[in-house]
Design an enzyme around this catalytic site. Structure first.
Site, PDB file in Angstrom:
ATOM      1  N   HIS A  52       0.955  -1.119   0.148  1.00 58.44           N
ATOM      2  CA  HIS A  52      -0.077  -0.056   0.178  1.00 58.44           C
ATOM      3  C   HIS A  52       0.981   1.052  -0.064  1.00 58.44           C
ATOM      4  O   HIS A  52       2.175   1.239   0.214  1.00 58.44           O
ATOM      5  CB  HIS A  52      -0.950   0.034   1.281  1.00 58.44           C
ATOM      6  CG  HIS A  52      -1.899  -1.110   1.301  1.00 58.44           C
ATOM      7  ND1 HIS A  52      -2.968  -1.226   2.194  1.00 58.44           N
ATOM      8  CD2 HIS A  52      -2.343  -2.032   0.334  1.00 58.44           C
ATOM      9  CE1 HIS A  52      -3.693  -2.121   1.837  1.00 58.44           C
ATOM     10  NE2 HIS A  52      -3.262  -2.782   0.675  1.00 58.44           N
ATOM     11  N   GLU A  54       0.771   3.981   1.835  1.00 58.70           N
ATOM     12  CA  GLU A  54       1.460   4.512   3.368  1.00 58.70           C
ATOM     13  C   GLU A  54       2.641   3.947   3.633  1.00 58.70           C
ATOM     14  O   GLU A  54       3.754   4.405   3.914  1.00 58.70           O
ATOM     15  CB  GLU A  54       0.227   4.353   4.423  1.00 58.70           C
ATOM     16  CG  GLU A  54      -0.826   5.102   3.990  1.00 58.70           C
ATOM     17  CD  GLU A  54      -2.169   4.406   3.393  1.00 58.70           C
ATOM     18  OE1 GLU A  54      -3.100   4.444   3.848  1.00 58.70           O
ATOM     19  OE2 GLU A  54      -1.576   3.636   2.660  1.00 58.70           O
ATOM     20  N   CYS A  86      -2.648  -0.234   7.654  1.00 55.60           N
ATOM     21  CA  CYS A  86      -1.834   0.842   7.361  1.00 55.60           C
ATOM     22  C   CYS A  86      -2.069   2.201   8.345  1.00 55.60           C
ATOM     23  O   CYS A  86      -1.251   2.670   8.759  1.00 55.60           O
ATOM     24  CB  CYS A  86      -2.374   1.688   5.866  1.00 55.60           C
ATOM     25  SG  CYS A  86      -1.700   0.827   4.541  1.00 55.60           S
ATOM     26  N   TRP A 172      -7.394   5.967 -40.717  1.00 49.43           N
ATOM     27  CA  TRP A 172      -7.841   6.576 -39.526  1.00 49.43           C
ATOM     28  C   TRP A 172      -8.571   7.568 -39.581  1.00 49.43           C
ATOM     29  O   TRP A 172      -8.289   8.793 -40.256  1.00 49.43           O
ATOM     30  CB  TRP A 172      -6.615   6.916 -38.651  1.00 49.43           C
ATOM     31  CG  TRP A 172      -5.758   5.705 -38.752  1.00 49.43           C
ATOM     32  CD1 TRP A 172      -4.591   5.303 -39.122  1.00 49.43           C
ATOM     33  CD2 TRP A 172      -5.759   4.930 -37.431  1.00 49.43           C
ATOM     34  NE1 TRP A 172      -4.011   4.170 -38.933  1.00 49.43           N
ATOM     35  CE2 TRP A 172      -4.820   3.840 -37.638  1.00 49.43           C
ATOM     36  CE3 TRP A 172      -6.525   4.570 -36.415  1.00 49.43           C
ATOM     37  CZ2 TRP A 172      -4.549   2.824 -36.774  1.00 49.43           C
ATOM     38  CZ3 TRP A 172      -6.414   3.576 -35.485  1.00 49.43           C
ATOM     39  CH2 TRP A 172      -5.243   2.788 -35.776  1.00 49.43           C
ATOM     40  N   THR A 198     -16.850  -6.120 -33.163  1.00 48.93           N
ATOM     41  CA  THR A 198     -15.801  -5.174 -33.475  1.00 48.93           C
ATOM     42  C   THR A 198     -14.526  -6.222 -33.393  1.00 48.93           C
ATOM     43  O   THR A 198     -13.447  -5.757 -34.240  1.00 48.93           O
ATOM     44  CB  THR A 198     -15.547  -4.147 -32.132  1.00 48.93           C
ATOM     45  OG1 THR A 198     -16.555  -3.158 -32.217  1.00 48.93           O
ATOM     46  CG2 THR A 198     -14.395  -3.201 -32.465  1.00 48.93           C
ATOM     47  N   ARG A 209       0.564   1.283 -26.803  1.00 46.18           N
ATOM     48  CA  ARG A 209       1.733   1.275 -27.509  1.00 46.18           C
ATOM     49  C   ARG A 209       2.305   2.855 -27.624  1.00 46.18           C
ATOM     50  O   ARG A 209       1.588   3.825 -27.286  1.00 46.18           O
ATOM     51  CB  ARG A 209       1.445   0.850 -29.018  1.00 46.18           C
ATOM     52  CG  ARG A 209       0.774  -0.576 -29.051  1.00 46.18           C
ATOM     53  CD  ARG A 209       0.791  -0.965 -30.358  1.00 46.18           C
ATOM     54  NE  ARG A 209      -0.396  -0.211 -31.294  1.00 46.18           N
ATOM     55  CZ  ARG A 209      -1.555  -0.507 -31.051  1.00 46.18           C
ATOM     56  NH1 ARG A 209      -2.188  -1.432 -30.159  1.00 46.18           N
ATOM     57  NH2 ARG A 209      -2.515   0.294 -31.921  1.00 46.18           N
ATOM     58  N   GLU A 296     -14.557   0.160 -26.002  1.00 45.95           N
ATOM     59  CA  GLU A 296     -14.052   0.914 -27.095  1.00 45.95           C
ATOM     60  C   GLU A 296     -15.025   0.357 -28.297  1.00 45.95           C
ATOM     61  O   GLU A 296     -14.692   0.419 -29.545  1.00 45.95           O
ATOM     62  CB  GLU A 296     -12.712   0.681 -27.530  1.00 45.95           C
ATOM     63  CG  GLU A 296     -11.457   1.296 -26.517  1.00 45.95           C
ATOM     64  CD  GLU A 296     -10.319   1.565 -27.153  1.00 45.95           C
ATOM     65  OE1 GLU A 296     -10.081   1.806 -28.358  1.00 45.95           O
ATOM     66  OE2 GLU A 296      -9.153   1.295 -26.371  1.00 45.95           O
ATOM     67  N   GLY A 298     -18.240  -1.888 -30.194  1.00 48.95           N
ATOM     68  CA  GLY A 298     -18.806  -1.006 -31.341  1.00 48.95           C
ATOM     69  C   GLY A 298     -20.019  -0.674 -30.807  1.00 48.95           C
ATOM     70  O   GLY A 298     -20.633  -0.599 -29.859  1.00 48.95           O
ATOM     71  N   LEU A 301     -22.651  -2.471 -28.794  1.00 51.81           N
ATOM     72  CA  LEU A 301     -22.127  -2.514 -27.253  1.00 51.81           C
ATOM     73  C   LEU A 301     -22.548  -1.213 -26.601  1.00 51.81           C
ATOM     74  O   LEU A 301     -22.925  -1.093 -25.578  1.00 51.81           O
ATOM     75  CB  LEU A 301     -21.037  -3.211 -27.181  1.00 51.81           C
ATOM     76  CG  LEU A 301     -20.172  -3.343 -25.969  1.00 51.81           C
ATOM     77  CD1 LEU A 301     -21.143  -4.273 -24.851  1.00 51.81           C
ATOM     78  CD2 LEU A 301     -18.739  -3.695 -25.877  1.00 51.81           C
TER      79      LEU A 301
END
Length: 366
Positions: A52, A54, A86, A172, A198, A209, A296, A298, A301
């Site tokens: 943790h 602390e 803690c 893109w 997707t 990346r 993310e 498609g 969803l």
């Protein structure tokens, strides 16, 4: 609330954010120890949730912690788990004061950490930057209170809300700067989620990346029948980068065995109306320890999550290009007859990203 308290708490919160996406199922906590207005120790929750924040800060401070003020971004734990409390570590270190934004909603703690500190004669100040801390810990709090992780829905689209042309071309729509921010957002979440459509259409990697990041979020595909290509990038990397598949009970046992055989983790979920029940999916993810999920798409969803009121943050990346009605919409059919039925979000941020626009929205509950 003094300016010094705000300044050091802001630092503790910023340290905690460094652990986001790495320390689930524990919260990403930051801790700063100050002696005579000088920082003598810093700590952040370790990968996998331990150690943790602390004790890491106390180890750095050493003897300088005695009589010091500790700024920690969540109530110190008070229960014995895999590590000692803690709160007890702070008491034994002889700190004089603890400043904290808010109480932990974990029933094993929930005010007991503060009570331990006060009983030991330590001055405890709460409420410093509480709203900021509540936002940072929203995923952890949701998992404790509702049994599901926080869901961020990301949509990268054209000006007219399309994510691909009629032929399926999508790379893109937004530029490199926007894509870099998306990778940073992936890194700050425990997992990245997409639908089976997707996964089949785009064959994405869903990895972080070009940021120098050493960890990868869990990759999740929601696919009722597990009818995903076994020669995909997902399949080829399943043993190296975590891959979880949420599926229905009617998935082909042979596919179940095949995916498990190449290293994927299978999560059986309930089915409702012919589709995966997303409340069940998120419950399964929470049971597995996840607190923050980055979706993310498609479009199907995204629509299902919105219709079920399961989206906590909505992040849009909008490009200055128009595709037209024949393009693929970012969000599938929602079936609302009245505008009053549509989910509404509150705008919290806009930003120019190399010609694209980032706009971030949140539900009032956060």
């Amino acid at each position: 609330m003094s300016r010094a308290d705000q300044r050091f708490m802001a630092l503790a919160l910023s340290l905690g954010r460094r652990g986001m996406g790495r320390c689930w199922p524990n919260p990403a906590v930051g801790c700063v120890i100050v002696q005579n207005d000088r920082i003598v120790g810093r700590g952040v929750t370790g990968a996998g949730g331990r150690p943790h924040a602390e004790p890491r800060a106390l180890a750095q401070a050493g003897r300088a912690a005695r009589g010091a003020t500790v700024y920690v971004s969540l109530e110190p734990c008070s229960h014995h788990g895999q590590t000692p409390p803690c709160a007890q570590a702070l008491i034994e270190a002889g700190v004089a004061r603890v400043v904290c934004p808010l109480e932990d909603n974990d029933p094993r703690v929930s005010g007991q950490g503060f009570a331990m500190l006060r009983a030991a004669g330590i001055d405890v100040t709460t409420g410093v930057l509480g709203d900021e801390a509540a936002h940072d810990h929203a995923g952890f709090f949701l998992r404790n209170a509702q049994g599901r992780p926080l869901v961020t829905l990301k949509l990268a689209s054209s000006f007219d809300g399309r994510i691909a042309t009629a032929t399926g071309e999508s790379k893109w729509i937004t530029g490199p700067q926007a894509r870099r921010v998306v990778h940073a957002m992936r890194a700050s979440h425990d997992a990245v989620l997409v639908g089976g459509g997707t996964a089949r259409a785009d064959d994405p990697t869903l990895t972080v990346r070009d940021l120098g990041v050493t960890h990868q979020p869990v990759r999740i595909v929601a696919s009722r029948r597990l009818d995903l290509p076994l020669m995909s990038q997902f399949a080829r990397t399943a043993r190296d980068i975590p891959l979880w598949l949420a599926h229905g009970a009617d998935a082909d046992p042979a596919l179940h065995a095949a995916w498990e055989g190449i290293g994927a983790r299978l999560l059986p979920c309930a089915v409702s109306g012919g589709q995966l029940d997303l409340t069940s999916v998120l419950s399964s993810l929470a049971e597995a320890g996840l607190t923050r999920v980055f979706c993310e798409g498609g479009g199907s969803l995204a629509a299902s999550l919105l219709a079920a009121d399961l989206v906590d943050e909505l992040v849009g990346f909008t490009a200055g290009v128009t595709i037209g009605a024949e393009g693929l919409p970012a969000i599938g059919a929602l079936g609302f007859a009245r505008l009053s039925e549509a989910p509404r979000f509150e705008l919290v941020e806009t930003r120019d990203l190399g010609g694209d626009v980032l706009h971030r929205w949140t539900q009032h509950r956060l």
